[in-house]
Structures are given as structure tokens and as C-alpha cells.
Design a protein around this motif. Structure first.
Motif, PDB file in Angstrom:
ATOM      1  N   MET A   1       0.849  -1.173   0.000  1.00  0.00           N
ATOM      2  CA  MET A   1       0.000   0.000   0.000  1.00  0.00           C
ATOM      3  C   MET A   1       0.900   1.244   0.000  1.00  0.00           C
ATOM      4  SD  MET A   1      -2.896   1.149   2.790  1.00  0.00           S
ATOM      5  CE  MET A   1      -4.051  -0.130   2.373  1.00  0.00           C
ATOM      6  N   LYS A   2       0.525   2.210  -0.827  1.00  0.00           N
ATOM      7  CA  LYS A   2       1.300   3.436  -0.927  1.00  0.00           C
ATOM      8  C   LYS A   2       1.166   4.272   0.347  1.00  0.00           C
ATOM      9  CE  LYS A   2       0.279   3.817  -5.823  1.00  0.00           C
ATOM     10  NZ  LYS A   2      -0.390   4.650  -6.823  1.00  0.00           N
ATOM     11  N   LYS A   3       2.174   5.093   0.575  1.00  0.00           N
ATOM     12  CA  LYS A   3       2.176   5.962   1.759  1.00  0.00           C
ATOM     13  C   LYS A   3       0.953   6.880   1.771  1.00  0.00           C
ATOM     14  CE  LYS A   3       5.258   8.959   4.351  1.00  0.00           C
ATOM     15  NZ  LYS A   3       6.582   9.574   4.388  1.00  0.00           N
ATOM     16  N   GLN A   4       0.580   7.406   0.609  1.00  0.00           N
ATOM     17  CA  GLN A   4      -0.588   8.285   0.512  1.00  0.00           C
ATOM     18  C   GLN A   4      -1.874   7.525   0.861  1.00  0.00           C
ATOM     19  OE1 GLN A   4      -1.162  10.062  -3.327  1.00  0.00           O
ATOM     20  NE2 GLN A   4      -2.991  11.146  -2.712  1.00  0.00           N
ATOM     21  N   ASP A   5      -1.982   6.278   0.389  1.00  0.00           N
ATOM     22  CA  ASP A   5      -3.158   5.464   0.706  1.00  0.00           C
ATOM     23  C   ASP A   5      -3.246   5.182   2.203  1.00  0.00           C
ATOM     24  OD1 ASP A   5      -3.883   5.387  -1.961  1.00  0.00           O
ATOM     25  OD2 ASP A   5      -2.991   3.410  -2.317  1.00  0.00           O
ATOM     26  N   LYS A   6      -2.098   4.915   2.814  1.00  0.00           N
ATOM     27  CA  LYS A   6      -2.083   4.671   4.261  1.00  0.00           C
ATOM     28  C   LYS A   6      -2.551   5.906   5.023  1.00  0.00           C
ATOM     29  CE  LYS A   6       1.483   1.145   4.469  1.00  0.00           C
ATOM     30  NZ  LYS A   6       2.780   0.764   5.013  1.00  0.00           N
ATOM     31  N   ARG A   7      -2.125   7.065   4.567  1.00  0.00           N
ATOM     32  CA  ARG A   7      -2.521   8.315   5.206  1.00  0.00           C
ATOM     33  C   ARG A   7      -4.036   8.531   5.051  1.00  0.00           C
ATOM     34  NH1 ARG A   7       0.957  12.216   3.015  1.00  0.00           N
ATOM     35  NH2 ARG A   7       2.451  11.461   4.527  1.00  0.00           N
ATOM     36  N   GLN A   8      -4.566   8.277   3.859  1.00  0.00           N
ATOM     37  CA  GLN A   8      -5.995   8.435   3.623  1.00  0.00           C
ATOM     38  C   GLN A   8      -6.801   7.441   4.453  1.00  0.00           C
ATOM     39  OE1 GLN A   8      -6.285   8.047  -0.635  1.00  0.00           O
ATOM     40  NE2 GLN A   8      -6.096  10.252  -0.948  1.00  0.00           N
ATOM     41  N   MET A   9      -6.292   6.212   4.577  1.00  0.00           N
ATOM     42  CA  MET A   9      -6.973   5.205   5.384  1.00  0.00           C
ATOM     43  C   MET A   9      -6.998   5.644   6.857  1.00  0.00           C
ATOM     44  SD  MET A   9      -6.388   1.087   5.616  1.00  0.00           S
ATOM     45  CE  MET A   9      -4.888   1.074   6.561  1.00  0.00           C
ATOM     46  N   GLU A  10      -5.904   6.174   7.337  1.00  0.00           N
ATOM     47  CA  GLU A  10      -5.845   6.649   8.722  1.00  0.00           C
ATOM     48  C   GLU A  10      -6.772   7.847   8.925  1.00  0.00           C
ATOM     49  OE1 GLU A  10      -5.162   6.716  12.651  1.00  0.00           O
ATOM     50  OE2 GLU A  10      -4.580   5.126  11.277  1.00  0.00           O
ATOM     51  N   ASN A  11      -6.856   8.734   7.940  1.00  0.00           N
ATOM     52  CA  ASN A  11      -7.779   9.872   8.037  1.00  0.00           C
ATOM     53  C   ASN A  11      -9.226   9.404   8.117  1.00  0.00           C
ATOM     54  OD1 ASN A  11      -5.679  11.703   7.947  1.00  0.00           O
ATOM     55  ND2 ASN A  11      -5.902  12.123   5.763  1.00  0.00           N
ATOM     56  N   LEU A  12      -9.591   8.412   7.299  1.00  0.00           N
ATOM     57  CA  LEU A  12     -10.949   7.868   7.352  1.00  0.00           C
ATOM     58  C   LEU A  12     -11.209   7.226   8.703  1.00  0.00           C
ATOM     59  CD1 LEU A  12     -13.672   7.093   6.131  1.00  0.00           C
ATOM     60  CD2 LEU A  12     -12.547   5.076   5.126  1.00  0.00           C
ATOM     61  N   ARG A  13     -10.236   6.478   9.191  1.00  0.00           N
ATOM     62  CA  ARG A  13     -10.373   5.828  10.496  1.00  0.00           C
ATOM     63  C   ARG A  13     -10.590   6.861  11.611  1.00  0.00           C
ATOM     64  NH1 ARG A  13      -5.648   2.095  12.822  1.00  0.00           N
ATOM     65  NH2 ARG A  13      -6.176   2.382  14.977  1.00  0.00           N
ATOM     66  N   GLU A  14      -9.835   7.937  11.578  1.00  0.00           N
ATOM     67  CA  GLU A  14      -9.984   8.999  12.589  1.00  0.00           C
ATOM     68  C   GLU A  14     -11.347   9.681  12.475  1.00  0.00           C
ATOM     69  OE1 GLU A  14      -8.052   9.794  15.191  1.00  0.00           O
ATOM     70  OE2 GLU A  14      -6.884   8.027  14.651  1.00  0.00           O
ATOM     71  N   GLU A  15     -11.788   9.936  11.248  1.00  0.00           N
ATOM     72  CA  GLU A  15     -13.109  10.537  11.034  1.00  0.00           C
ATOM     73  C   GLU A  15     -14.205   9.639  11.608  1.00  0.00           C
ATOM     74  OE1 GLU A  15     -16.238  11.508   7.418  1.00  0.00           O
ATOM     75  OE2 GLU A  15     -14.180  10.957   6.902  1.00  0.00           O
ATOM     76  N   LEU A  16     -14.110   8.350  11.309  1.00  0.00           N
ATOM     77  CA  LEU A  16     -15.121   7.413  11.801  1.00  0.00           C
ATOM     78  C   LEU A  16     -15.046   7.231  13.308  1.00  0.00           C
ATOM     79  CD1 LEU A  16     -15.011   4.750   8.962  1.00  0.00           C
ATOM     80  CD2 LEU A  16     -16.691   6.571   9.307  1.00  0.00           C
ATOM     81  N   ARG A  17     -13.845   7.301  13.858  1.00  0.00           N
ATOM     82  CA  ARG A  17     -13.688   7.200  15.307  1.00  0.00           C
ATOM     83  C   ARG A  17     -14.399   8.375  15.993  1.00  0.00           C
ATOM     84  NH1 ARG A  17      -7.984   6.796  16.555  1.00  0.00           N
ATOM     85  NH2 ARG A  17      -8.245   4.636  15.934  1.00  0.00           N
ATOM     86  N   ALA A  18     -14.307   9.565  15.401  1.00  0.00           N
ATOM     87  CA  ALA A  18     -14.986  10.735  15.964  1.00  0.00           C
ATOM     88  C   ALA A  18     -16.504  10.539  15.936  1.00  0.00           C
ATOM     89  CB  ALA A  18     -14.596  11.993  15.206  1.00  0.00           C
ATOM     90  N   TYR A  19     -17.022  10.026  14.823  1.00  0.00           N
ATOM     91  CA  TYR A  19     -18.459   9.731  14.758  1.00  0.00           C
ATOM     92  C   TYR A  19     -18.844   8.699  15.812  1.00  0.00           C
ATOM     93  CZ  TYR A  19     -19.583  12.219  10.410  1.00  0.00           C
ATOM     94  OH  TYR A  19     -19.819  13.178   9.449  1.00  0.00           O
ATOM     95  N   HIS A  20     -18.053   7.635  15.900  1.00  0.00           N
ATOM     96  CA  HIS A  20     -18.329   6.557  16.857  1.00  0.00           C
ATOM     97  C   HIS A  20     -18.317   7.088  18.285  1.00  0.00           C
ATOM     98  CE1 HIS A  20     -17.267   2.993  19.310  1.00  0.00           C
ATOM     99  NE2 HIS A  20     -18.155   2.415  18.526  1.00  0.00           N
ATOM    100  N   ASP A  21     -17.331   7.908  18.610  1.00  0.00           N
ATOM    101  CA  ASP A  21     -17.236   8.483  19.950  1.00  0.00           C
ATOM    102  C   ASP A  21     -18.406   9.411  20.257  1.00  0.00           C
ATOM    103  OD1 ASP A  21     -14.885   7.075  20.275  1.00  0.00           O
ATOM    104  OD2 ASP A  21     -13.577   8.821  20.028  1.00  0.00           O
ATOM    105  N   ALA A  22     -19.019   9.967  19.202  1.00  0.00           N
ATOM    106  CA  ALA A  22     -20.183  10.848  19.370  1.00  0.00           C
ATOM    107  C   ALA A  22     -21.487  10.060  19.446  1.00  0.00           C
ATOM    108  CB  ALA A  22     -20.247  11.857  18.224  1.00  0.00           C
ATOM    109  N   GLY A  23     -21.400   8.732  19.387  1.00  0.00           N
ATOM    110  CA  GLY A  23     -22.591   7.898  19.525  1.00  0.00           C
ATOM    111  C   GLY A  23     -23.229   7.454  18.228  1.00  0.00           C
ATOM    112  N   VAL A  24     -22.557   7.691  17.098  1.00  0.00           N
ATOM    113  CA  VAL A  24     -23.085   7.267  15.810  1.00  0.00           C
ATOM    114  C   VAL A  24     -22.734   5.791  15.599  1.00  0.00           C
ATOM    115  CG1 VAL A  24     -22.920   7.616  13.308  1.00  0.00           C
ATOM    116  CG2 VAL A  24     -22.908   9.583  14.847  1.00  0.00           C
ATOM    117  N   PHE A  25     -23.729   4.999  15.191  1.00  0.00           N
ATOM    118  CA  PHE A  25     -23.499   3.584  14.919  1.00  0.00           C
ATOM    119  C   PHE A  25     -22.895   3.426  13.531  1.00  0.00           C
ATOM    120  CE2 PHE A  25     -26.896   3.623  18.049  1.00  0.00           C
ATOM    121  CZ  PHE A  25     -26.405   2.709  18.972  1.00  0.00           C
TER     122      PHE A  25
END
Length: 74
Positions: A1-25
Motif C-alpha cells: 500500500m502506498k504511503k498516501q493510501d495509508k494516510r488516507q486510510m488513517e484519516n478515514l479511520r480517525e473521522e469514523l472514530r470521531a463519529y463513533h465516539d459521538a454515539g453514531v453507529f
């Protein structure tokens, strides 16, 4: 996996973690899931892609985010 793809995957993970922490299923192909599993699925899938669907309540608040696979036609 390219470095840019890894960064984008981590950004998506962080975005979803914020939703999850806010109570979004979070859902992946109709099943409850985690930010890590969804991010991995979205970036590891080479022949298909995932569509994000925001589900809101009557107050227009996001209550769920569903990721469903979209298969590409041959």
C-alpha cells in the motif's frame, strides 16, 4: 500500500472514530462494525468500492453511517 493510501486510510479511520465516539453507529455491509474494519475494507477492496450512507433521525441528526459494497460491472 502506498504511503498516501495509508494516510488516507488513517484519516478515514480517525473521522469514523470521531463519529463513533459521538454515539453514531457504524455499519459495514449490513453488520455493526468499527472504524478500523471499515477503513481497512474501503482501502483493501480493489475490484469494488464502498458507498457511504448517512442515516438521520427526525431531528436531522446523524444516527448511523452505513458502508455498503458496490460491485463494479464487468
Amino acid at each position: 500500500m502506498k504511503k498516501q493510501d495509508k494516510r488516507q486510510m488513517e484519516n478515514l479511520r480517525e473521522e469514523l472514530r470521531a463519529y463513533h465516539d459521538a454515539g453514531v453507529f457504524l455499519w459495514l455491509d449490513g453488520r455493526p462494525s468499527t472504524p478500523k474494519k471499515i477503513a481497512k475494507a474501503c482501502f483493501m477492496c480493489e475490484t469494488s468500492s464502498y458507498m457511504r450512507d448517512y442515516i438521520q433521525n427526525e431531528k436531522n441528526e446523524i444516527t448511523d453511517i452505513a458502508f455498503d459494497i458496490i460491485k463494479q460491472q464487468k
